[in-house]
Design a protein around this motif. Structure first.
Motif: not given
Length: 205
Positions: A38, A142-144, A179-181, A34, A147
């Motif tokens: 991130l 990448r912008r998370t 994860h959603r990103a 994780n 999580s």
């Protein structure tokens, strides 16, 4: 690859671990994965590093396409999150990211083909190259958005319970982390919405 394949069937060494130690190992692996996701822009790079750590001759991670029916409602939601105009084309690429024959994650990727090059769109439509590899020339970030652990081998308050409170190993479910990103260009313009679900194959005994 042998170590990753072994994740679905415990290795003999695992039987010597106490249930408490086994649960700690699983939690540590989840938290490490994780944290890497991130802190990195490419989830594919994280998975490739996982493969390489367990087999220096591991194959390149590939994206096996999964056919999926159109969903206008889901597309509309993704369009809003991407800030796309109503008439801007949007596509869904659903894949399983694989190291050899092992599925490490499943990903739904809503992306805007008009913000990619012709060569990138061709590669996405005709090859098993992962999305992050295809669009790497964009120098994306990448912008998370979220999580979420889907598996918790140690319940809340485990620190106070002590080792003897855990008399059985924890069996992970098929899906352990999600994860959603958003992927965006360096100027902050998003072009991809990802929902990535990681399988229990990322947990190595």
């Amino acid at each position: 690859m042998a170590a990753l394949v072994a994740a679905s069937s415990p290795a003999p060494a695992e039987t010597s671990q106490s249930p408490y130690v086994q649960r700690l190992r699983q939690l540590a692996q989840l938290q490490t994965l994780n944290a890497e996701l991130l802190s990195r822009d490419s989830a594919t790079a994280v998975l490739q590093a996982l493969c390489d750590r367990h087999d220096p001759e591991a194959p390149r991670v590939r994206a096996r396409r999964i056919e999926t029916p159109d969903s206008p409602q889901a597309a509309a939601g993704a369009r809003r999150e991407l800030g796309a105009a109503a008439n801007e084309p949007i596509r869904l690429r659903r894949v399983e990211l694989m190291c050899g024959d092992v599925v490490l994650s499943k990903a739904d990727n809503w992306y805007l083909p008009g913000r990619l090059t012709t060569e990138m769109n061709t590669a996405l439509n005709t090859t098993e190259t992962p999305f992050g590899v295809v669009v790497a020339p964009l120098r994306f970030q990448r912008r998370t958005l979220s999580s979420r652990l889907l598996f918790n081998p140690l319940p809340a308050g485990w620190e106070a319970r002590g080792e003897l409170a855990f008399d059985t190993p924890a069996t992970p479910p098929p899906q352990v982390l999600q994860h959603r990103a958003l992927l965006q260009t360096p100027d902050g313009r998003p072009f991809s919405l990802l929902v990535e679900t990681y399988t229990d194959a990322v947990l190595v005994p």
